[in-house]
Write a protein that holds these residues in place. Structure first.
Motif, short mmCIF file in Angstrom:
data_model
loop_
_atom_site.label_atom_id
_atom_site.label_comp_id
_atom_site.label_asym_id
_atom_site.label_seq_id
_atom_site.Cartn_x
_atom_site.Cartn_y
_atom_site.Cartn_z
N LEU A 95 0.85 -1.19 0.00
CA LEU A 95 0.00 0.00 0.00
C LEU A 95 0.89 1.24 0.00
O LEU A 95 1.86 1.31 0.74
CB LEU A 95 -0.90 0.02 1.23
N VAL A 96 0.51 2.23 -0.81
CA VAL A 96 1.25 3.49 -0.88
C VAL A 96 0.42 4.60 -0.25
O VAL A 96 -0.78 4.74 -0.54
CB VAL A 96 1.56 3.83 -2.36
N ASP A 97 1.05 5.40 0.62
CA ASP A 97 0.44 6.59 1.22
C ASP A 97 -0.83 6.26 2.01
O ASP A 97 -1.79 7.03 1.97
CB ASP A 97 0.12 7.62 0.13
N ALA A 98 -0.84 5.17 2.71
CA ALA A 98 -1.99 4.82 3.55
C ALA A 98 -1.72 5.27 5.00
O ALA A 98 -0.56 5.47 5.40
CB ALA A 98 -2.24 3.31 3.52
N ALA A 99 -2.79 5.42 5.75
CA ALA A 99 -2.66 5.83 7.16
C ALA A 99 -3.76 5.15 7.97
O ALA A 99 -4.94 5.18 7.58
CB ALA A 99 -2.76 7.35 7.30
N PHE A 100 -3.37 4.57 9.11
CA PHE A 100 -4.31 3.80 9.92
C PHE A 100 -4.08 4.09 11.41
O PHE A 100 -2.96 4.38 11.84
CB PHE A 100 -4.11 2.29 9.72
N TRP A 101 -5.14 3.91 12.16
CA TRP A 101 -5.03 3.73 13.61
C TRP A 101 -5.35 2.26 13.89
O TRP A 101 -6.39 1.76 13.48
CB TRP A 101 -6.02 4.60 14.37
N ALA A 102 -4.46 1.58 14.60
CA ALA A 102 -4.75 0.26 15.12
C ALA A 102 -4.99 0.39 16.62
O ALA A 102 -4.37 1.23 17.28
CB ALA A 102 -3.60 -0.70 14.85
N ALA A 103 -5.88 -0.43 17.15
CA ALA A 103 -6.19 -0.38 18.58
C ALA A 103 -6.14 -1.79 19.16
O ALA A 103 -6.63 -2.74 18.55
CB ALA A 103 -7.57 0.24 18.81
N LEU A 104 -5.52 -1.89 20.36
CA LEU A 104 -5.49 -3.15 21.11
C LEU A 104 -6.20 -2.91 22.43
O LEU A 104 -5.89 -1.94 23.14
CB LEU A 104 -4.05 -3.59 21.35
N GLY A 105 -7.12 -3.81 22.78
CA GLY A 105 -7.87 -3.67 24.03
C GLY A 105 -7.57 -4.79 24.99
O GLY A 105 -7.49 -5.96 24.59
N GLY A 106 -7.36 -4.46 26.27
CA GLY A 106 -7.07 -5.48 27.27
C GLY A 106 -6.68 -4.88 28.60
O GLY A 106 -7.10 -3.75 28.92
N GLU A 107 -5.87 -5.62 29.35
CA GLU A 107 -5.45 -5.17 30.67
C GLU A 107 -4.42 -4.04 30.55
O GLU A 107 -3.49 -4.12 29.75
CB GLU A 107 -4.87 -6.33 31.47
N ARG A 108 -4.60 -3.03 31.39
CA ARG A 108 -3.76 -1.84 31.31
C ARG A 108 -2.25 -2.11 31.48
O ARG A 108 -1.44 -1.55 30.74
CB ARG A 108 -4.23 -0.78 32.31
N PRO A 109 -1.81 -2.98 32.44
CA PRO A 109 -0.36 -3.18 32.59
C PRO A 109 0.33 -3.65 31.31
O PRO A 109 1.42 -3.16 30.97
CB PRO A 109 -0.27 -4.23 33.71
#
Length: 227
Positions: A95-109
């Protein structure tokens, strides 16, 4: 629940899930296995080590810029320098010139440790391939936020540039169990990118996702200047 935001911006990115032999594909958005591989490199987890604790995290992506799919023509020799060695032709999509936010959910530590590792990684980090470095920091100040994964993704700052329409809908691909409420307008999907063993063993399970597009959240108007 806590959620960690990871910014994925670079001139080139590749997030393949179906690559075989000389044919290297890319999905239209980051895969869970690709992002967890990046996180494992930041944490200094060897490819032969288990990643069950990372695979248990919820995962979602917001697409701020879709980018353009391109394909490179590569040739490689199995035994370079030998006169009778054969030459392989490979196709590598990215992919050229793409932009994403990835998110991981779980325990804070765990998410706090991951956030710190992204700021000071054990190994160099890349966007799907070693030759694809990020052009912006992967971490965000205050990147670990309290809240449900989808709500945090919605509230992330825009990664769009001046040439992009700021009001165009974002595209989301999110774990099914990270979405609550009415899902009738959402499209179901499957991704084979959920690690079930170490990365060295390359074994992945199917992951149920919801796919949908949604307008950006309204931002509060700036306060008028005084004086």
């Amino acid at each position: 629940m806590a959620t960690l935001l990871i910014r994925l911006v670079g001139p080139m990115q590749a997030w393949g899930t179906r690559s075989q032999f000389d044919d290297r594909d890319t999905e239209a958005e980051p895969s869970k296995s690709g992002v967890l591989g990046l996180v494992a490199a930041a944490l200094g987890i060897d490819r032969a080590e288990p990643v069950d604790h990372l695979a248990a995290l919820r995962f979602g992506v917001r697409v701020d810029r879709e980018g353009v799919v391109r394909s490179d023509y590569h040739t490689a020799q199995l035994f370079p320098g030998e006169r009778k060695t054969s030459t392989s032709v490979t196709r590598r999509a990215y992919l050229v010139d793409a932009a994403f936010w990835a998110a991981l959910g779980g325990e804070r530590p765990l998410l706090e440790a991951t956030h710190a590792a992204l700021r000071n990684p054990h190994w160099p980090l890349c966007l799907g391939r070693k030759s694809f470095p990020p052009s912006e920091a992967l971490w965000l100040d205050g990147g670990v936020r309290e809240g449900e994964l989808l709500d945090v993704l919605r509230s992330a700052p825009s990664l769009r540039g001046e040439r992009n329409d700021p009001d165009a809908p974002y595209r989301f691909v999110v774990d099914r169990d990270a979405v609550s409420g009415d899902t009738r307008r959402l499209s179901p999907g499957l991704r084979r990118d959920d690690p079930t063993a170490s990365f060295a063993e390359r074994r992945y399970a199917l992951r149920d996702v919801w796919m949908f597009s949604e307008a950006p959240m309204a931002r509060p108007a700036p306060l008028p200047e005084v004086g």
